[in-house]
Motif scaffolding. Structure first.
Motif, PDB file in Angstrom:
ATOM      1  N   ARG A   1      36.791  36.518  35.704  1.00  0.00           N
ATOM      2  CA  ARG A   1      35.974  36.805  36.879  1.00  0.00           C
ATOM      3  C   ARG A   1      36.715  36.281  38.100  1.00  0.00           C
ATOM      4  N   LYS A   2      36.479  36.935  39.248  1.00  0.00           N
ATOM      5  CA  LYS A   2      37.237  36.639  40.465  1.00  0.00           C
ATOM      6  C   LYS A   2      36.298  36.466  41.652  1.00  0.00           C
TER       7      LYS A   2
ATOM      8  N   THR B   1      38.335  45.860  35.204  1.00  0.00           N
ATOM      9  CA  THR B   1      38.025  44.794  36.153  1.00  0.00           C
ATOM     10  C   THR B   1      37.734  43.494  35.401  1.00  0.00           C
ATOM     11  N   LEU B   2      36.629  43.422  34.694  1.00  0.00           N
ATOM     12  CA  LEU B   2      36.290  42.199  33.967  1.00  0.00           C
ATOM     13  C   LEU B   2      37.242  41.961  32.800  1.00  0.00           C
TER      14      LEU B   2
ATOM     15  N   GLU C   1      39.847  32.401  40.149  1.00  0.00           N
ATOM     16  CA  GLU C   1      39.541  33.101  38.898  1.00  0.00           C
ATOM     17  C   GLU C   1      39.201  32.093  37.816  1.00  0.00           C
TER      18      GLU C   1
ATOM     19  N   GLU D   1      31.605  36.655  44.711  1.00  0.00           N
ATOM     20  CA  GLU D   1      32.267  37.261  43.553  1.00  0.00           C
ATOM     21  C   GLU D   1      32.673  38.702  43.846  1.00  0.00           C
TER      22      GLU D   1
ATOM     23  N   THR E   1      34.586  40.469  41.262  1.00  0.00           N
ATOM     24  CA  THR E   1      35.115  40.927  39.975  1.00  0.00           C
ATOM     25  C   THR E   1      35.065  42.441  39.822  1.00  0.00           C
TER      26      THR E   1
END
Length: 166
Positions: free
Chosen positions: A5-6, A59-60, A118, A144, A146
């Motif tokens: 996650r970002k 993405t995730l 992250e 977030e 993500t």
């Protein structure tokens, strides 16, 4: 498999998170669709590694294959790219739940400079259920990105280096 996650953040985290290590990095993209990237990772007071990385879309979660390469091969690929690589500083912190928080400062001193963080996970379920509140990071990890399009380093590369997808 890379599952992470970002978040967009402002600066290094405050508080007493244990710093595990710091790295100075440079990375560039041979192509962004699919992602083929080179990266130099120089650990402060440690060794330097050169990595060729392939990433699937996603993405995730996405497939990631990393291959160690020689400095000479890295320099050949850097020359092939022909654009300035992206410099970034990464600090990796230990979280109380066993996870690592990786905080990156990208393109320091340029108008496009930014920070992101992250956290990597073993499973998608673990990633989805992880709560920054439990690590006392809710104030820091409050933006977030993500699953937002255009938030990858590859997308940043295309915008800032005027690179054309190959």
């Amino acid at each position: 498999m890379e599952i992470e996650r970002k978040w967009m953040v402002n600066g290094w985290p405050e508080g007493d998170l244990p710093l595990l290590f710091e790295q100075n990095m440079r990375q560039g993209y041979i192509t962004t669709a699919p992602t083929v990237r080179i990266r130099e990772e120089a650990e402060v007071n440690g060794k330097t590694e050169y990595i060729l990385c392939f990433k699937s879309s996603g993405t995730l979660a996405r497939k990631e294959i990393e291959i160690a390469i020689s400095r000479e091969k890295f320099e050949e690929l850097e020359d092939l790219i022909g654009l300035p690589l992206i410099p970034k500083v990464r600090r990796t912190y230990q979280l109380s739940d066993g996870h690592h928080l990786e905080v990156n400062h990208v393109d320091e001193g340029l108008p496009s400079e930014f920070w992101y963080a992250e956290v990597e996970f073993l499973t998608e379920d673990e990633a989805r259920s992880w709560n920054p509140d439990e690590a006392s990071l809710s104030d820091y990890l409050n933006n977030e990105v993500t699953n937002q399009p255009g938030q990858s380093m590859g997308a940043y590369w295309l915008v800032t280096r005027k690179a054309k997808p190959m």
